[in-house]
Design an enzyme around this catalytic site. Structure first.
Site, PDB file in Angstrom:
ATOM      1  CB  CYS A 196      -0.911  -0.001   1.224  1.00 52.32           C
ATOM      2  SG  CYS A 196      -1.867   1.521   1.419  1.00 52.32           S
ATOM      3  CG  ASP A 203      -3.184  -4.241   0.300  1.00 52.38           C
ATOM      4  OD1 ASP A 203      -3.777  -4.472   1.365  1.00 52.38           O
ATOM      5  OD2 ASP A 203      -2.949  -3.088  -0.108  1.00 52.38           O
TER       6      ASP A 203
END
Length: 288
Positions: A196, A203
């Protein structure tokens, strides 16, 4: 599913002066853990007559590490911590511990289990049981691809460093691409990950490619997916880049690229990009 009882000593590392197996210093990650005394979690003293029996079952859906060929591995890990252990884990602390495993290599899943079980047992002062299930066995196939989806993750491809590399993409035999018959296939991988750009957190996602056209080299496609590992981008940007690069480099007649990403703060984002109108059934996977 495999199972590891931490009472069995780990079989990797080098013997110390006492003849015990010692882990290499770079793998002693348990030093980063700060266990919480159980006494801080109790609202009153436990009665010696009615002391409870039981355990705390922890599920971590995204434990990642490397095998000895630097190929990313990922699994769902269950921890069983006895309720009478002197200490227990704090969630953010445990998350940092497992994230640190991401860049370390283990000879096998058993070696990973033995390492985690040994470190947590020593840290918490009680036997911690560890079970692992490979993500590809735990994740339900997306309805968009149906039962004919084929995994890319068995291809012999190691980590690709240096950011997204679209030039890795190619057809099965580029020299014969013009002569190859078009195919329709759905390929998937559980090894997609990006960082991120705001938080720096990882993620993880299950990505699928449903296309019609000249056969795409699966080994090259997986290498391309793995090149996202060190990249910082938003989830929507990630899927859109996947779609655009494959469309530009491989020229399929029809293409759908979709991904289901892990949930954070109760929210998961699952982008879909396609050359034509399409819809998928919104099914929550075990990773979400």
């Amino acid at each position: 599913m495999t199972y590891r009882d931490s009472r069995r000593p780990a079989q990797h590392g080098t013997p110390d002066d006492g003849g015990n197996t010692a882990l290499p210093s770079r793998l002693r990650l348990g030093a980063t853990l700060h266990p919480i005394p159980r006494t801080r979690l109790r609202c009153r003293e436990t009665s010696p007559v009615a002391a409870p029996r039981g355990y705390d079952l922890w599920n971590h859906y995204e434990v990642s590490w490397l095998d000895m060929h630097e190929r990313p591995q990922i699994a769902v890990v269950e921890l069983v911590i006895p309720c009478d252990s002197p200490y227990t884990l704090e969630m953010a602390d445990a998350q940092r511990y497992f994230l640190a495993l991401r860049e370390h290599g283990f000879e096998s899943t058993d070696a990973l289990e033995a390492h985690v079980a040994g470190e947590l047992s020593q840290c918490l002062g009680a036997y911690v049981l560890v079970r692992t299930t490979p993500v590809r066995q735990a994740v339900r196939s997306t309805i968009a691809c149906g039962p004919l989806v084929q995994t890319l993750d068995s291809e012999p491809v190691g980590v690709v460093r240096g950011g997204v590399q679209a030039d890795l993409l190619c057809h099965v035999h580029d020299a014969d691409a013009a002569l190859a018959s078009p195919v329709h296939e759905c390929l998937s991988s559980d090894l997609l990950s990006v960082r991120c750009p705001l938080s720096g957190g990882v993620d993880y996602g299950t990505v699928w490619f449903d296309y019609t056209g000249t056969p795409i080299c699966r080994r090259a496609l997986l290498a391309y997916v793995l090149s996202y590992r060190d990249s910082e981008m938003y989830i929507e940007q990630c899927v859109e880049t996947l779609f655009s690069d494959i469309l530009a480099r491989c020229s399929p007649a029809r293409l759908v690229v979709g991904a289901r990403f892990t949930r954070r703060h109760g929210i998961d984002i699952n982008p879909v990009r396609s050359t034509h109108a399409t819809a998928i059934t919104n099914i929550r996977t075990v990773r979400q």
